[in-house]
Each structure stands twice: as structure tokens, then as C-alpha cells.
Design an enzyme around this catalytic site. Structure first.
Site, PDB file in Angstrom:
ATOM      1  N   GLU A 139     -50.476 -21.012  41.431  1.00 48.91           N
ATOM      2  CA  GLU A 139     -50.346 -19.555  41.455  1.00 48.91           C
ATOM      3  C   GLU A 139     -49.123 -19.085  42.234  1.00 48.91           C
ATOM      4  O   GLU A 139     -48.715 -17.924  42.123  1.00 48.91           O
ATOM      5  CB  GLU A 139     -51.599 -18.927  42.074  1.00 48.91           C
ATOM      6  CG  GLU A 139     -51.757 -19.221  43.559  1.00 48.91           C
ATOM      7  CD  GLU A 139     -52.969 -18.504  44.151  1.00 48.91           C
ATOM      8  OE1 GLU A 139     -52.807 -17.948  45.253  1.00 48.91           O
ATOM      9  OE2 GLU A 139     -54.037 -18.514  43.529  1.00 48.91           O
TER      10      GLU A 139
ATOM     11  N   GLU B  73     -63.610 -14.990  23.427  1.00 46.36           N
ATOM     12  CA  GLU B  73     -64.833 -14.431  22.849  1.00 46.36           C
ATOM     13  C   GLU B  73     -64.574 -13.377  21.777  1.00 46.36           C
ATOM     14  O   GLU B  73     -65.487 -12.993  21.046  1.00 46.36           O
ATOM     15  CB  GLU B  73     -65.698 -13.830  23.969  1.00 46.36           C
ATOM     16  CG  GLU B  73     -66.312 -14.894  24.861  1.00 46.36           C
ATOM     17  CD  GLU B  73     -67.099 -14.316  26.015  1.00 46.36           C
ATOM     18  OE1 GLU B  73     -66.883 -13.134  26.358  1.00 46.36           O
ATOM     19  OE2 GLU B  73     -67.926 -15.048  26.584  1.00 46.36           O
TER      20      GLU B  73
END
Length: 318
Positions: free
Chosen positions: A120, A89
Site C-alpha cells: 500500500e 458480485e
């Protein structure tokens, strides 16, 4: 190995059962929503308690970006997605180069839309992914892991420290027993989640707020904002072009047609147009003053004002 992981997570705040929501599954729709809402209200105050640490993190980031460094977020699951989102963004909002702020997520881009369990747990992968991005000593690496123990994130942070990059660690548990020592720790402790272990909820909300603070404040300090307006946006679409004109109109008070003319003359650079109008100077002078003021509109206008005062004094002395 399984027993080790069990021992690591069993005492984490984010893995505990929330006594206030034990019977959530028997409640009405409205009662469930009220319980979630009551827990969500704890997030802003938890983040508020970390403002001093967040400020330290922002100063590290600003210093790095001013000196040719970059900002990297690294995380897995929800934490990784939030990092990628914040990075994505920044270019349309603040006109940054896409390379300046990057999100790195365990498992790669595919895990943005479909969870991939197990990625992970790969400690080495965090370092490998940062190495692929060419992370260096000028950069800042922000690890995001609600639990504070995610191997992928810890591996990335350890590598970052090894190459002398600056490190920030965001998690939602107490700071005891950290496996690494980052430059800055941001750890809002928000209590157990509404659903035990569902860290996409309060922890995820807190992480989103903190990432917003890091980049927004850094961009303000770097001159991407004047007053409370995004003045370094890139007019790459009709919507953004019209927003640029509106910003110029709001700040200067000129009409739509004039804003359009100035924006075109300034090569669609809002900051240049603003300095031209407010400082009553041409494009080249506006650009030079912005450069001398490190891109700050207020600074550029201050230099123009100072120059005018000096010229006036010189004339009076003659």
C-alpha cells in the site's frame, strides 16, 4: 520516511484509542460482543450523513456507464478486498459485463487471500495498475482508504485526475488536509475503532454499505431492476434459471410452465419476457421497446401504452 508516516497517522480518527473499549481485554465474551455491537450501531447513521455525497457519486457513475465508461475501485488491504468483492458480485446479480465494474487491489490478486504488508506504500503502483487496465477519460475511479492517506490509492486517484477520469474518494476520517481534490468525497466519520487502527471493523462495514449503495443504485437507474427484482440476471446456472422463472411469475402472475415457455422464447432474457407478457407483444417488439427505453422495463411498457393510446385516438378520429 518513518517519521513522516507517523505524523500522518497519529491524529487520524481511525488510529485513536476508543475510551469505551479500554478494558475490552478484561471483559467476558458477552461483554466484548456487546461493546463491538454498540460501536457497530454507529455505522448506519454515519453513512446516512453522507447520503447527499453518495447520490452525487451515483450520478457520476450512471452518466459514465451510460456513455461507454467503466467503474474502477482501487484500494489496499480490507478496502481493496471490498472493492474487488463488490465488482465481482455485479455480473451474476445484474448481468453486467465483467469489464464494466472492476476492483483493483494493491499487490494484485494474491493479496485477496493473504495480506502482503507494504504494497500500500507504493504511490506509483496505483497509477501503473490503472494504466494496465486502460483507464480513460470516460471512466470513474473510486479510491477506498479508511485513513485517507494510503499512498497506493492516492497515486491511483492522482493518475485518474490527470487523464480526466472522474474520481470519487471514500474514507472514514475528516476531510481536512486531503492530498488530492476528487470530484466527490464520501467520508463517514465513525469515531475510533473498537481495537485502535483495526479499520476492517467499523470503517470496513461503512465502506461495504457505501459500495453496495453505489452499484445497486446505479444498476437500478440503468434498468437492471424492475420493482425490486433483479431482472437483468444471466441465467447461467440452474439456480439462476429458476430464479428467472420465479421473477417472471412474481411480476406477471403466470404459472411455472408459462414462465418457462416465455423465458425460452425470450432467449432467457427476463426483461424481454416481462415486456412480452405485460405488454402483450411479441419478442421483437419487446426488444425494440426496451432499446428505445434505455433498457428500463417501466419505460418500455410506457412506450407500449403510449403507442396503444395514440392508435386508439387515431381510430376514433377516423
Amino acid at each position: 520516511m518513518a517519521k513522516v508516516v507517523f505524523e500522518q497517522i497519529k491524529d487520524l480518527v481511525t488510529e485513536q484509542r476508543n475510551p469505551k473499549t479500554i478494558d475490552i481485554d478484561s471483559g467476558s465474551t458477552l461483554k466484548i460482543l456487546k461493546l463491538i455491537n454498540q460501536e457497530d450501531k454507529k455505522v448506519p447513521s454515519g453513512v446516512e450523513r453522507e447520503l447527499t455525497q453518495i447520490a452525487k457519486a451515483v450520478d457520476l457513475i450512471v452518466d459514465s456507464l451510460k456513455n461507454g465508461g467503466r467503474l474502477f475501485y482501487i484500494g489496499a488491504g480490507t478496502s481493496g478486498r471490498l472493492g474487488v468483492l463488490d465488482a465481482a458480485e455485479c455480473p451474476p446479480t445484474f448481468g453486467t459485463d465483467p469489464e464494466m465494474i472492476q476492483g483493483v487491489i494493491a499487490g494484485g490478486k494474491g493479496t485477496l487471500i493473504r495480506s502482503k504488508e507494504g504494497v500500500e506504500d507504493n504511490y506509483r503502483a496505483g497509477a501503473i495498475d490503472l494504466k494496465k487496465r486502460g483507464v480513460g477519460a470516460k471512466d470513474v475511479v473510486v479510491g477506498i482508504a479508511a485513513s485517507r492517506r494510503t499512498p497506493y490509492v492516492l497515486g491511483g486517484l492522482e493518475y485518474a485526475k490527470k487523464i480526466k477520469a472522474r474520481t470519487i474518494f471514500i474514507f472514514c476520517n475528516p476531510t481536512s488536509e486531503l492530498a488530492i481534490t476528487p470530484d466527490v468525497v464520501i467520508s463517514p466519520v465513525l469515531g475510533p475503532e473498537v481495537i485502535a487502527g483495526s479499520t476492517r471493523m467499523k470503517a470496513g462495514t461503512a465502506q461495504k454499505l457505501i459500495l453496495n449503495m453505489l452499484t445497486t443504485t446505479a444498476m437500478i437507474k440503468l434498468g437492471k431492476v424492475y420493482q425490486n427484482l433483479m431482472v437483468d440476471l444471466k441465467a447461467t446456472s440452474k439456480k439462476l434459471e429458476e430464479r428467472a422463472k420465479r421473477i417472471i411469475m412474481l411480476v406477471t402472475g403466470i404459472d411455472y410452465e408459462q414462465a418457462e415457455e416465455y423465458l425460452e422464447e425470450a432467449n432467457y432474457q427476463v426483461k424481454t419476457a416481462l415486456v412480452m407478457i405485460l405488454g402483450k407483444v411479441g419478442k421483437n417488439k419487446a426488444k425494440r421497446n426496451l432499446k428505445d427505453a434505455d433498457g428500463l422495463v417501466r419505460g418500455a411498457l410506457g412506450l407500449l401504452s403510449k403507442g396503444s393510446l395514440c392508435a386508439k385516438k387515431k381510430n376514433q378520429d377516423q
